[in-house]
Design an enzyme around this catalytic site. Structure first.
Site, mmCIF file in Angstrom:
data_model
loop_
_atom_site.group_PDB
_atom_site.id
_atom_site.type_symbol
_atom_site.label_atom_id
_atom_site.label_comp_id
_atom_site.label_asym_id
_atom_site.label_seq_id
_atom_site.Cartn_x
_atom_site.Cartn_y
_atom_site.Cartn_z
ATOM 1 N N HIS A 129 3.739 4.152 12.835
ATOM 2 C CA HIS A 129 2.863 5.222 12.883
ATOM 3 C C HIS A 129 3.294 6.473 14.080
ATOM 4 O O HIS A 129 2.679 7.076 14.532
ATOM 5 C CB HIS A 129 1.472 4.872 13.546
ATOM 6 C CG HIS A 129 0.601 4.088 12.403
ATOM 7 N ND1 HIS A 129 -0.840 3.959 12.392
ATOM 8 C CD2 HIS A 129 1.006 3.241 11.322
ATOM 9 C CE1 HIS A 129 -1.187 3.224 11.446
ATOM 10 N NE2 HIS A 129 0.065 2.948 10.666
ATOM 11 N N HIS B 76 0.920 -1.094 0.112
ATOM 12 C CA HIS B 76 -0.146 -0.012 0.114
ATOM 13 C C HIS B 76 0.737 1.279 -0.086
ATOM 14 O O HIS B 76 1.805 1.398 0.715
ATOM 15 C CB HIS B 76 -0.915 -0.120 1.096
ATOM 16 C CG HIS B 76 -0.582 0.342 2.587
ATOM 17 N ND1 HIS B 76 -0.405 1.484 3.049
ATOM 18 C CD2 HIS B 76 -0.218 -0.697 3.463
ATOM 19 C CE1 HIS B 76 -0.205 1.284 4.382
ATOM 20 N NE2 HIS B 76 -0.088 0.076 4.739
ATOM 21 N N ASP C 168 5.627 2.638 6.874
ATOM 22 C CA ASP C 168 4.565 1.971 6.769
ATOM 23 C C ASP C 168 3.706 2.537 5.617
ATOM 24 O O ASP C 168 3.182 3.717 6.184
ATOM 25 C CB ASP C 168 3.784 1.708 8.056
ATOM 26 C CG ASP C 168 2.100 1.241 8.118
ATOM 27 O OD1 ASP C 168 2.066 0.581 6.933
ATOM 28 O OD2 ASP C 168 1.674 1.324 8.859
ATOM 29 N N GLU D 215 -5.137 1.779 2.281
ATOM 30 C CA GLU D 215 -5.279 0.512 3.182
ATOM 31 C C GLU D 215 -5.354 0.901 4.566
ATOM 32 O O GLU D 215 -6.023 0.403 5.522
ATOM 33 C CB GLU D 215 -3.947 0.068 2.736
ATOM 34 C CG GLU D 215 -3.719 -1.297 3.912
ATOM 35 C CD GLU D 215 -3.092 -1.269 5.258
ATOM 36 O OE1 GLU D 215 -3.105 -1.956 6.086
ATOM 37 O OE2 GLU D 215 -2.839 -0.218 5.894
ATOM 38 N N GLU D 216 -4.829 2.225 5.009
ATOM 39 C CA GLU D 216 -5.055 2.749 6.407
ATOM 40 C C GLU D 216 -6.274 2.603 6.915
ATOM 41 O O GLU D 216 -6.480 3.191 8.056
ATOM 42 C CB GLU D 216 -4.088 3.936 6.449
ATOM 43 C CG GLU D 216 -2.528 3.748 6.448
ATOM 44 C CD GLU D 216 -1.982 3.057 7.389
ATOM 45 O OE1 GLU D 216 -2.657 2.318 8.244
ATOM 46 O OE2 GLU D 216 -0.651 2.503 7.370
ATOM 47 N N ASP E 60 3.531 -5.647 3.858
ATOM 48 C CA ASP E 60 3.392 -4.829 4.699
ATOM 49 C C ASP E 60 4.429 -4.759 5.990
ATOM 50 O O ASP E 60 5.140 -5.631 5.740
ATOM 51 C CB ASP E 60 1.992 -4.856 5.183
ATOM 52 C CG ASP E 60 1.084 -3.239 5.662
ATOM 53 O OD1 ASP E 60 2.128 -2.282 6.011
ATOM 54 O OD2 ASP E 60 0.224 -3.094 5.515
#
Ligand SMILES: [Zn+2]
Length: 357
Positions: A324, A70, A182, A214-215, A237
């Site tokens: 994140h 992603h 990410d 995706e998130e 991922d």
């Protein structure tokens, strides 16, 4: 790692792509893939599909293999400008508001990026009670130095996306840190794996997809897996590295930066795909780390597996510390080996290979 490939990673990391605003990063993907792909397309959802050997639009004889990485990153979305010119934002994706305090932000406005900062009042002015409190997003604002609302609104519009300051920081032992590792490092893996596989030669049709959104719910993998209609799919991922203080290996597994790509086992993974990945890693001398997930994972592998009548799905993950946050950290050796592993998987597939468990 070749310098062009490393440059590609840096470009991905230096280009903004909050979910729903992935166009700039998809342009980078298309440019990198164009020289080696047979066909590069972008669908109406925004997914970029890098296809190798698509002799017909839907080759029935060939086995169709899809890779998904992603391209979107978590971000913020401007939703209000107050009379003093301070900006308030919603989240795009899952944030820990604590990591936003003291950050340099970029608002991706039409006229170009606008620098902003998020902070709170200084420690000297915090009451005893305030010092103990966990900060909530609604208590945070973005300061761009505007005089008032009118001044801010000249540049910033409601609905403009926001990211943290982007960039790439090399670290010791071939590690690197950046916001949105990410999943830009996973995106790098699927596109770079396609490039390496193309150079070696394929007996299957390969579709490496830079998936969007995706998130916010694995949405680009849902649409692109439907259109590619693959027999076999592998999502790449990040996963939590557990080799830093405060993380419990008993509950989270034993995953190290630099230990090689992670191969997941569990109900979200087709057992034959898993066996092949592990067998190929061993045969080609690629170190890997096994990991378990007893649930549908929170990755593109989830929706990929249950697309249409089902797809034989694998999940290869990149160990990532501080996910994140503004300082996500990975090993460049891990992504290099993951790209080799996916390329080996693609080149090993032959027409007629059966993944029925
Ligand atoms: Zn991710």
């Amino acid at each position: 790692m070749e310098s062009a490939a490393l440059d590609f990673l840096k470009q991905l990391l230096e280009t903004p792509s909050p979910s729903g605003f992935e166009r700039p990063v998809q342009e980078i993907v298309r440019r990198y893939a164009a020289p080696f792909a047979d066909k590069v397309t972008t669908d109406s959802h925004g997914n970029v599909i890098v296809a190798l050997d698509p002799k017909t639009p839907h080759p029935t004889a060939a086995l169709r293999l899809m890779f998904a990485g992603h391209c979107d990153q978590i971000g913020l979305l401007i939703q209000h400008i107050d009379s003093d010119g301070f900006l308030y934002a919603q989240t795009i994706g899952g944030w820990d508001p604590q990591v936003l305090i003291g950050q340099k932000m970029l608002i991706w406005a039409k006229g170009g990026p606008v620098s902003g900062i998020i902070a709170r009042k200084p420690i000297h002015l915090l009451t005893d009670d305030e010092r103990k409190q966990v900060v909530k997003l609604k208590d945070l604002w973005i300061d761009i130095g505007a005089k008032d609302k009118e001044d801010a609104a000249k540049l910033v519009k409601i609905g403009d996306p926001v990211t943290m300051d982007l960039g790439f920081r090399p670290m010791l032992n071939n590690m690197a840190s950046a916001t949105a590792m990410d999943d830009k490092c996973g995106l790098w893996v699927v596109i770079e794996a396609a490039r390496r596989a193309a150079a070696k030669g394929l007996q299957c049709a390969l579709y490496a997809v830079s998936t969007v959104q995706e998130e916010i719910g694995l949405r680009g993998a849902t649409t692109s897996t439907f259109s590619v209609d693959p027999h076999v799919g592998i999502a790449v991922d990040v996963t939590h590295a557990t080799d830093c203080p405060t993380i419990d290996k008993k509950s989270e597994g034993d995953i190290k930066l630099g230990g090689g790509p992670v191969i997941f086992r569990g109900p979200n993974m087709n057992p034959i795909v898993v066996e092949r990945l592990m067998m190929l890693a061993e045969a080609t001398g690629i170190p890997f780390q096994p990991a378990a997930s007893g649930r549908a994972t929170g990755t593109d592998a989830n929706t990929m597996q249950i697309s249409r009548g089902g797809v034989a799905t694998g999940l290869v993950s990149i160990p990532n510390r501080y996910m994140h946050s503004p300082v996500e950290m990975i090993s460049l050796d891990d992504i290099d080996r993951a790209a080799d592993l996916l390329a080996a998987f693609a080149c090993d597939l032959k027409p007629g290979d059966d993944f029925t468990p």
